[in-house]
Every structure is written in structure tokens, then in C-alpha cells.
Design a protein around this motif. Structure first.
Motif, PDB file in Angstrom:
ATOM      1  N   TYR A  33       7.710   1.174 -12.575  1.00 11.29           N
ATOM      2  CA  TYR A  33       6.515   0.473 -13.039  1.00 11.29           C
ATOM      3  C   TYR A  33       5.260   1.128 -12.486  1.00 11.29           C
ATOM      4  CZ  TYR A  33       3.359  -3.385 -14.165  1.00 11.29           C
ATOM      5  OH  TYR A  33       2.328  -4.129 -14.673  1.00 11.29           O
ATOM      6  N   ILE A  34       5.274   1.429 -11.197  1.00  8.64           N
ATOM      7  CA  ILE A  34       4.112   2.053 -10.560  1.00  8.64           C
ATOM      8  C   ILE A  34       3.850   3.433 -11.151  1.00  8.64           C
ATOM      9  CG2 ILE A  34       3.258   3.017  -8.383  1.00  8.64           C
ATOM     10  CD1 ILE A  34       4.747   0.696  -6.970  1.00  8.64           C
ATOM     11  N   ALA A  35       4.912   4.179 -11.399  1.00  9.61           N
ATOM     12  CA  ALA A  35       4.763   5.559 -11.880  1.00  9.61           C
ATOM     13  C   ALA A  35       4.363   5.633 -13.342  1.00  9.61           C
ATOM     14  CB  ALA A  35       6.068   6.322 -11.662  1.00  9.61           C
ATOM     15  N   ASN A  64      -4.682   3.665  -7.707  1.00  5.85           N
ATOM     16  CA  ASN A  64      -5.693   4.539  -7.098  1.00  5.85           C
ATOM     17  C   ASN A  64      -6.913   4.746  -7.981  1.00  5.85           C
ATOM     18  OD1 ASN A  64      -4.764   5.236  -4.482  1.00  5.85           O
ATOM     19  ND2 ASN A  64      -3.156   6.501  -5.397  1.00  5.85           N
ATOM     20  N   ILE A  65      -6.774   4.534  -9.277  1.00  5.26           N
ATOM     21  CA  ILE A  65      -7.863   4.823 -10.217  1.00  5.26           C
ATOM     22  C   ILE A  65      -8.981   3.791 -10.151  1.00  5.26           C
ATOM     23  CG2 ILE A  65      -6.356   6.046 -11.815  1.00  5.26           C
ATOM     24  CD1 ILE A  65      -6.205   3.548 -13.531  1.00  5.26           C
ATOM     25  N   TYR A  66      -8.780   2.672  -9.403  1.00 12.32           N
ATOM     26  CA  TYR A  66      -9.740   1.580  -9.459  1.00 12.32           C
ATOM     27  C   TYR A  66     -10.720   1.541  -8.299  1.00 12.32           C
ATOM     28  CZ  TYR A  66      -6.746  -0.124 -13.172  1.00 12.32           C
ATOM     29  OH  TYR A  66      -6.034  -0.227 -14.339  1.00 12.32           O
ATOM     30  N   GLY A  67     -10.666   2.496  -7.398  1.00 12.90           N
ATOM     31  CA  GLY A  67     -11.610   2.482  -6.291  1.00 12.90           C
ATOM     32  C   GLY A  67     -11.228   1.463  -5.237  1.00 12.90           C
ATOM     33  N   LEU A 102      -1.463   4.353  -1.849  1.00 12.46           N
ATOM     34  CA  LEU A 102      -2.898   4.143  -2.026  1.00 12.46           C
ATOM     35  C   LEU A 102      -3.722   5.082  -1.156  1.00 12.46           C
ATOM     36  CD1 LEU A 102      -3.227   0.252  -2.253  1.00 12.46           C
ATOM     37  CD2 LEU A 102      -3.358   1.918  -4.098  1.00 12.46           C
ATOM     38  N   THR A 103      -4.671   5.718  -1.805  1.00 11.12           N
ATOM     39  CA  THR A 103      -5.665   6.524  -1.103  1.00 11.12           C
ATOM     40  C   THR A 103      -7.016   5.826  -1.123  1.00 11.12           C
ATOM     41  OG1 THR A 103      -6.144   7.743  -3.141  1.00 11.12           O
ATOM     42  CG2 THR A 103      -4.491   8.677  -1.651  1.00 11.12           C
ATOM     43  N   THR A 104      -7.154   4.777  -1.929  1.00 12.14           N
ATOM     44  CA  THR A 104      -8.385   3.986  -1.954  1.00 12.14           C
ATOM     45  C   THR A 104      -8.291   2.897  -0.889  1.00 12.14           C
ATOM     46  OG1 THR A 104      -7.434   2.563  -3.651  1.00 12.14           O
ATOM     47  CG2 THR A 104      -8.776   4.407  -4.399  1.00 12.14           C
ATOM     48  N   LYS A 125       0.831  -1.205   0.000  1.00 11.17           N
ATOM     49  CA  LYS A 125       0.000   0.000   0.000  1.00 11.17           C
ATOM     50  C   LYS A 125       0.867   1.256   0.000  1.00 11.17           C
ATOM     51  CE  LYS A 125      -3.547   0.114   2.809  1.00 11.17           C
ATOM     52  NZ  LYS A 125      -4.345  -0.062   4.046  1.00 11.17           N
ATOM     53  N   THR A 126       1.946   1.218   0.769  1.00 15.22           N
ATOM     54  CA  THR A 126       2.836   2.376   0.853  1.00 15.22           C
ATOM     55  C   THR A 126       3.499   2.652  -0.484  1.00 15.22           C
ATOM     56  OG1 THR A 126       3.266   1.948   3.196  1.00 15.22           O
ATOM     57  CG2 THR A 126       4.858   3.333   2.015  1.00 15.22           C
TER      58      THR A 126
END
Length: 479
Positions: A302-304, A310-313, A233-235, A228-229
Motif C-alpha cells: 500500500y505504501i509503495a 513524503n510528498i506532503y511536506g 519519512l524524510t519530512t 514513520k519508519t
């Protein structure tokens, strides 16, 4: 219109919604409705629903009636406005264009709340077409006009099956990228996708992608808090995800790559020097890296540059199932398509530890999704034996009903892109009777650099010769 692929849990996408062309509707192209029977197979049921369609007669001069079959999504207002090959065929043949929305999708709903799904099936949709054609012919004085149907992906199947089952009403069909066979465990999808990724991209991109996916899938299981870190993640995601949660989240980790393979735009597809979808993605991914980059640096890039989350709810299995059981306006189409996979087709794309995608996408997880979303309130099935048997029975019935690759057929033009993983289940060029495929008086054609339904996009200029061959064959069949 076109077959949304149930790409594991997360990757529910429609080819026709990925085309960025901001075209407006033209001519007399606007929504109309037709009073369609709810159930074609019960003559005591006289209920109807409003099935939507579009009409464009701007180039019509006594040519054929050409019907674009919309699939597992909302019928777009610009469907007949120059994006797709139907416009090319209509202009060349002076045709009358119509686009028909599939029952249960978009605004063509029988049950506004999508609770009662029993009337959603490909068989009901083909029966819809059989009622719709004489209505359109009478409404627009097209009694003696020949009829062509066009579809891609799922509706590539529908177009072909409709021609096979309704030869008295349909004279020819264009069937693009249709997976003609149902299958429960479609493991060849992800294998094909990996093979194409290796073929198209550089060794370094493949290596680094495998490093990132392997590490992230491992971290998701062993240290979800650190996972998560890393993603910032904000979802919502649980600190201790269940096995079902892990399956959902893992499917998101490769969504962008899988989508970029299935919907790959090849280099120079537009005859204007386009670089290539996967090439652009890999260049972004590799830009901050070197051959000496650490695993942490590869994951960060890869993440960037490839796959944010975060776009998936909300990232939980419960949220996914709740959305299927109690859909909102944004998820009606997803519920409808997954119902069809759970009652007709399967198509579940599984993975194993030998693949770059990881091994979290199992056939058991997909069967459980069907059970939890649609069947749990009807019967108890703790070991999923009943649901597995049901799915196998329904898929076998679908293949027997339509004949899979081995049905008598005439006047159908099949195209498939070699990059497209769905071609593994299609009627394709090169297979013969000894391979279990019967072609008859039809045409099959591979598109070497094509992906899913690329010959239907007029923006794919390198496919102009394919469309010209389709046109010539249609003219021959309509003589």
C-alpha cells in the motif's frame, strides 16, 4: 473554475488542475483585466481591484457570449484552448468565449497578502458577474448577444445561482457537479466514496485496502515511531503526535484513493480502451500480493503503490494552520477556499469507525481548523461552541439565500456523475418536489460512469452524447 473540494485536511484538489492535457492557448486567448468593485454591497466603497479574464473569439460569428466561470484556483492560460466543453458549444453555436477568474483566486486578489478575507464570498462573485457581463458586451460589441454561463463543482453552483438571480443578464446555464446545498457534517461524502470503491474494484482490493488503512491508522496512534519508519519519512513528523496531528496525518493516508474516486476515469472513457483509474491503482497494489499475504506485506505494498507520505511536506497540524494563516504563493488558493467553507458552505467530510477510512476525521476537528485558522485572534472559544453556532448559522443562511434544491429555476442544465460523492448534495435527476427539489424548466441528467465534472472534459469521449443533448437544449432555450 471548479470546485475544489475540501477533502478533509489534506485533500484540497481542483478538477481543472488534474487534467494532464498540455494544450496551448489559441486565437486571441490571453490574460486581460477588468476594474471590478471590491464591495458590491456598500455603495460608499468605490475601491476596485483587477479581475482577470481570458477571451477567445476564434470561432465567433455572431453567436452567444459563453462565459466559463473559474473557481477556487488560478485561471489557466489554456482554459479556452480545447480542453473543455465550452469550446464544443462555441464551435457549434459560433460563440464568443470568455473565462473569468474568481475574486481572491489566482491573480484576482483584493488583498495581495490574503489577510483581509471579508470580501470573499459567492454573493460577491455573482455580483462580479453582473458587472462583468455588460462590460464584456460593450467592450466587444456584443450588446444583443445571448449569454450562457458554464461552471463545474463550486462554479456549477455559481453558474446556476447566477442564472437564477440574474435572469435579465444570463439566458442559460450549464451546471456540472455542483453541491447545491451547504452542510456542516457531510458524512455522506466518505460513505458514498466507499460505496463506489466497493462497487468498482475487486473484493480483494477492497479487503486489502481496508486492512492497510486500519493497521496504519492504529499504528499512527499506538506507535508513531514505527509508522514513520514504515513510510521512510524524510519530512517532519512528531514522535508523539497530538490528536490534531493525527487527524491531519490520517487524512493523508487515503488521499490518493479519494482523489481517484472523485476524479475517476472510467474504463474506455476515451473510447480507446483505457483500463480505469481505480482498476490501474488496484492492479499495482495487488501485484506483489497473494491471498496469503501477511498484514505487513499488505501495508508495504500500500505504501509503495498507493499512498506515499513524503510528498506532503511537514506532517503536523501546526504546519497546516500556519500555512493557512500565513499563506505563500502556493497556498493562497487553499486559504481562500477554506475561508469559504468556514463562512458559507461547511462541506466537512467526516468518517466513523464503520468505514474503511478510519474514524479520525471528525466534525470537531474541522470546526477547530476554522477557528484556529481564521477566528482565534478575534474571540476566545475553548469548547468551539461559538464557532459551531456561527458555522451552522452561515450554512443555514447560504441555503436560505440560494434555496438549496428548492429554488425557482429555469434554463439550467444540471449534470452529475453517479461515482461522484458530491452528487449527494446536488440537484439530480430523479428527485421530485416531495423530495425537496424543484426543477422547473430545467434538465437534470445522471452520467452513469461519470465522476466529478466529467462532461466538461472533451477528452471524455463517451460523454459526447451528453454534450450533444446539452447543446440542443441550449439552442432551444436561446431561441
Amino acid at each position: 473554475m471548479l470546485f475544489a473540494v475540501s477533502l478533509n485536511f489534506a485533500q484540497i484538489q481542483k478538477w481543472f488542475e488534474r487534467d494532464p492535457s498540455p494544450l496551448q492557448s489559441v486565437g486571441d486567448d490571453f490574460y486581460k483585466t477588468f476594474d471590478q468593485l471590491v464591495d458590491h454591497f456598500d455603495n460608499t466603497n468605490t475601491k476596485t481591484f483587477k479581475q482577470r479574464f481570458l477571451v477567445n473569439s476564434s470561432v465567433y460569428k455572431n453567436g452567444p457570449l459563453i462565459i466559463m466561470l473559474n473557481g477556487e484556483g488560478t485561471l489557466g492560460a489554456a482554459t479556452l484552448a480545447g480542453k473543455y466543453s465550452i469550446n464544443y458549444f462555441a464551435e457549434e453555436m459560433n460563440g464568443f468565449m470568455v473565462a473569468l477568474e474568481h475574486r481572491y483566486y489566482g491573480e484576482s486578489k483584493i488583498d495581495p497578502e490574503m489577510k483581509d478575507m471579508q470580501y470573499l464570498s459567492s454573493k460577491q462573485e455573482i455580483a462580479d458577474i453582473s458587472k462583468f457581463i455588460p462590460y464584456i458586451k460593450e467592450q466587444y460589441k456584443l450588446k444583443d448577444n445571448k449569454v450562457i454561463v458554464i461552471g463545474g463543482s463550486y462554479t456549477g453552483n455559481i453558474a446556476a445561482w447566477a442564472r437564477i438571480q440574474l435572469p435579465f443578464a444570463i439566458d442559460a446555464a450549464i451546471a456540472t457537479s455542483g453541491p447545491a446545498m451547504g452542510i456542516l457534517d457531510f458524512d455522506r461524502y466518505m460513505k458514498h466514496a466507499q460505496e463506489q470503491f466497493v462497487k468498482i474494484t475487486s473484493t480483494q482490493c477492497y479487503h486489502n485496502t481496508t486492512v492497510a488503512l486500519t493497521a496504519l491508522n492504529k499504528l499512527l496512534v499506538e506507535d508513531p515511531k514505527q509508522f514513520k519508519t514504515l513510510f521512510g519519512l524524510t519530512t517532519e513528523m512528531p514522535d508523539e503526535p497530538t490528536a490534531e496531528d493525527i487527524q491531519v496525518i490520517s487524512s493523508y493516508l487515503s488521499t490518493e484513493i479519494i482523489g481517484s474516486i472523485q476524479y475517476y476515469d472510467a474504463p474506455n472513457y476515451d473510447n480507446n480502451g483505457y483500463e480505469g483509474t481505480l482498476q490501474i491503482m488496484c492492479n499495482k497494489f495487488l501485484a506483489p500480493l497473494t491471498r496469503k499475504s501477511t498484514e505487513a506485506e499488505i501495508i508495504s505494498s500500500y505504501i509503495a503503490n498507493v499512498q506515499p507520505l513524503n510528498i506532503y511536506g511537514e506532517l503536523t497540524y501546526k504546519a497546516f494552520i500556519d500555512q493557512l494563516k500565513n499563506p505563500t504563493a502556493d497556498s493562497f488558493n487553499t486559504r481562500a477556499w477554506l475561508w469559504q467553507t468556514c463562512t458559507e458552505f461547511g462541506y466537512y467530510q467526516t468518517t466513523d469507525s464503520k468505514q474503511m477510512w478510519g474514524d479520525k476525521q471528525t466534525i470537531e476537528s474541522n470546526i477547530k481548523m476554522c477557528y484556529d485558522a481564521f477566528f482565534a485572534e478575534q474571540y476566545q472559544d475553548p469548547d468551539l461552541a461559538l464557532t459551531t453556532a456561527y458555522l451552522n448559522d452561515m450554512i443555514d443562511f447560504t441555503n436560505a439565500w440560494y434555496g438549496a434544491r428548492n429554488a425557482p429555476r429555469t434554463h439550467i442544465y444540471y449534470t452529475n456523475g453517479r461515482v461522484d460523492p458530491w452528487s449527494e448534495l446536488a440537484v439530480v435527476q430523479g428527485l421530485k418536489w416531495t423530495d425537496g427539489q424543484y426543477v422547473g424548466d430545467c434538465v437534470t441528467e445522471w452520467i452513469d460512469n461519470g465522476s466529478h465534472c466529467t462532461d466538461m472534459y472533451l477528452r471524455w469521449k463517451i460523454n459526447d452524447p451528453v454534450r450533444e443533448r446539452q447543446l440542443n437544449k441550449l439552442k432551444e432555450w436561446l431561441m
